[in-house]
Design an enzyme around this catalytic site. Sequence first.
Site, PDB file in Angstrom:
ATOM      1  N   THR A 329      30.107 -57.545 -47.919  1.00 51.04           N
ATOM      2  CA  THR A 329      29.181 -57.615 -49.045  1.00 51.04           C
ATOM      3  C   THR A 329      27.747 -57.303 -48.642  1.00 51.04           C
ATOM      4  O   THR A 329      27.308 -57.650 -47.545  1.00 51.04           O
ATOM      5  CB  THR A 329      29.227 -59.009 -49.704  1.00 51.04           C
ATOM      6  OG1 THR A 329      28.250 -59.082 -50.740  1.00 51.04           O
ATOM      7  CG2 THR A 329      28.971 -60.114 -48.699  1.00 51.04           C
ATOM      8  N   ASP A 330      27.066 -56.620 -49.534  1.00 54.24           N
ATOM      9  CA  ASP A 330      25.634 -56.421 -49.393  1.00 54.24           C
ATOM     10  C   ASP A 330      24.943 -57.766 -49.624  1.00 54.24           C
ATOM     11  O   ASP A 330      25.509 -58.666 -50.251  1.00 54.24           O
ATOM     12  CB  ASP A 330      25.175 -55.397 -50.434  1.00 54.24           C
ATOM     13  CG  ASP A 330      23.715 -55.030 -50.287  1.00 54.24           C
ATOM     14  OD1 ASP A 330      23.231 -55.008 -49.157  1.00 54.24           O
ATOM     15  OD2 ASP A 330      23.066 -54.767 -51.315  1.00 54.24           O
ATOM     16  N   LYS A 331      23.732 -57.910 -49.110  1.00 53.96           N
ATOM     17  CA  LYS A 331      22.995 -59.169 -49.289  1.00 53.96           C
ATOM     18  C   LYS A 331      22.140 -59.140 -50.552  1.00 53.96           C
ATOM     19  O   LYS A 331      22.329 -59.947 -51.459  1.00 53.96           O
ATOM     20  CB  LYS A 331      22.091 -59.439 -48.080  1.00 53.96           C
ATOM     21  CG  LYS A 331      21.174 -60.650 -48.262  1.00 53.96           C
ATOM     22  CD  LYS A 331      20.217 -60.815 -47.100  1.00 53.96           C
ATOM     23  CE  LYS A 331      19.132 -59.769 -47.090  1.00 53.96           C
ATOM     24  NZ  LYS A 331      18.143 -59.945 -48.196  1.00 53.96           N
TER      25      LYS A 331
END
Length: 897
Positions: A329-331
């Site tokens: 996942t991207d932050k």
Amino acid sequence: MEEHKHLWHHKSTEETFNLLSTQPEGLASQEAFQRLSEYGKNKLPTSPGRSVVQRLISQFHNVLIYVLLIVILVTVTLGHWMDAAVVGGVVMINAMIGFIQEGRAENALNAIKAMLAPSALVLREGHQVNINAEQLVIGDIVILQSGDKVPADLRLFRAKNFHIAEAALTGESLAIEKKITAVSADSELADRYCMAYSGTMITQGQGTGIVVATGLDTELGKISSLVSKIEPATTPLLKQVAQFSRWLTASILIIAIITFVFGLFVRDYPITDMFLAAVSLAVAAIPEGLPAIMTITLAIGVERMAKRNTIIRKLPAVETLGAVTVICTDKTGTLTRNEMTVRNTVTADCQFEFGGTGYDPHGVLSTGQHATYPEQQPLLSQTIRAAVLCNDAVLKQQDNQWQVLGDPMEGALLVAGIKAGFDADTENKRFPPTDLIPFESEHRFMATLHHSHEGKAFIFVKGAPEQLLSMCNQQQNSHEATDAVNQEYWQQQVELMAQRGMRVLAIAYRPTAYEHIELAFDDVHDNLIMLGLFGFIDPPRIEAIQAVTECNSAGIRVKMMTGDHVSTAKAIANQLGLINDHDTLTGHQIDTLSDEELFTLAKHIDVYARVSPEHKMRLVDTLQKHNQIVAMTGDGVNDAPALKRSDIGTAMGINGTASAKEAAEMVLTDDNFASITAAVEEGRAVYDNLKKAILFILPTNGREALIILAAVIFGFRELPLTPIQILWVNMITAVTLALSLAFEPKEPDIMQRAPRAPGSPLLTRHLIWRILFVSLILMGGTLGMFIWELGQHDDIIMARTIAVNTLVMFEIFYLFNSRYIVSSVFCWQGLFGNVYVIVAIGVLIVFQACFTYLPIMQTLFGTTALDADVWFRIFLVSSSVLLLVEIEKFFLRSVNV
């Protein structure tokens, strides 16, 4: 000239001008025309996409659909046009559902193209000219200001308070302040402060740059190339179905051929009779309703997910969620809200923490883990008031959402002010602003002059800590007195905040004469009084923390990949519970690792900072090569390649770029990581229900095939079931009883199970045993009823009618067994927990009554009316399956299968 091979961020502006044979006044028009002819237009290629016909035809590219097409061919050969039409209808419904649900992934390239600026202001022969961005060439001089979109990759040589939002490319939460000095050759994309990249947005200031890359050679173009080369991963379900369908088709053909040969040469049946028997066996064994049931079950999953803020763009992706072992996942914007928040305030003698997340002005103010109030902390109140007054941002509420107009950090200060009881409008009325020095990158601070109604005046200054500390000679203490500034203390606090991933601002002030109405630099360059520090962070969503915990309990690893700084990534990961003793990996470190070394580290490391699109895609690819089912989430164009390559790409619906959405199979309408957990839960439920439907359908086909096989082996003069009767049973039970299993509620422990092993077969040994066990029960009971009736009355039509109805009644009782694969169905929830089961049984009973008693159906299917005593025998025999399967489940539970 091979411009794209130069490390332009490592070149000085003079070198760049010389290498590109250009000058600050711009190119000559003739030279620009020649370069355009040589290097082509500044645009990205678009995908023509598939035609409507191609998309429709692709829906039939499925092994089970091939099986159904064979069924149609067989039934047409036999002259059963109605049966062929029914099966053909099933095939078309299946194809249309897939056609409607699936989006075109090819549009990802067109979405990336849409990010390009439509026009550009350039210098040509010393004159400013506004041209179509496609006409830009290497060496052009481009002028940019706030609100512009960068039209190509530029090496900056002028920058005045110049900030660019690069989150779509790098994942940075805040706009980046740009400079013109060169940086090291190995700098990551987010650290190349002297570069401006195509597709990013100017948020503040003015800048001028030299075009160093256009079209596919830009960073945006490289991502476009990556997306175009990626083949989307096949979903686990489609792999399993393809494997199962090949196995089933081969088995059916082999058994049909053996039956034909056995009957022809051993039993000496006529060749026409054996052909009919072989066809009947094939029709019996083929699960005609299975593709439709699978499609409908997936479609129901799509509807359920939509209610939980998840839009599925490709139908098979519904089930893939249930098999996910890793979520990358991207932050920014996914695990966090992409809204800066003041987390800490430090004064000369105390530290305070603000609760809450994002721009919502709700949160508790605390010190030492104990709630406190601003009126109890005069110095804190003074510090926050100064931050609210020395501020250009506006905080407003629209559609129940809080929004900031202006710099996100200044907006966060206004939010902190409201939490502490300071309203910006009220404070500005009490201390009206008279003059200001705006923030500029050269001096790195902002100053405002205020006059109170009590005849006092103050100068407030806000800016970079190192800059303000050099301008302060005193610090305010909590006793409304001042001391000499403690440089060591403040530097230590700044370092501690930075280590926690925070961005830090300092705030200072000094009183001035009431007659002072104009603010000059000489008024603020020294003799300031230090008030305090503010620590900012884009904190994780509260619900994301819970979602990560749920993923851990479900056996799913969560890996955070961000273009942000290592310290920021660590701070967020700590709050999410992702950091462990193995720390983090950076993009630069990934470049030094082989695939095997990367996978070895990836088994333990869950936090990746300063990563590029290539790094994200490489990590996804490495995990997939080691049999992991990978979901990838993101919102930026930099996430598009990994989204497309992963087993299930998940884009953000609110803040996600169009390219990310087009490359993904799933879109979160609330941009919330927690919705992924909900989708995984629904995906697992879909897979459970698919297994239950298969476990229900296959014994029907198995027992019919066994009946035909037994009839040939034992030399029956008449087949117990005709092909059209077999088709009736298969289709009518599929569209009623089997379909009701698609609505089964989730089992309570669904998120406490480990993900199913990647590559595991659709049918386990246990399920194969269950299918064989039930098939034998159903075959024995049906064949027994057929033989008994034929022996009593020698009426083949009556015997076949009883056989068909016995089959259907067996299915009704077995439906209850199928609701739980291992658990006992003898409970209220097991018997009555799915209202669709009760409705389906009622509908099927009506169908069977028509099948048995309506004259037209008797003519079509070769049936006759049955008396009440016959129905009693059918009920008695068929109910045996319910008890026998529950006894089998009991023994399975006792040995922990």
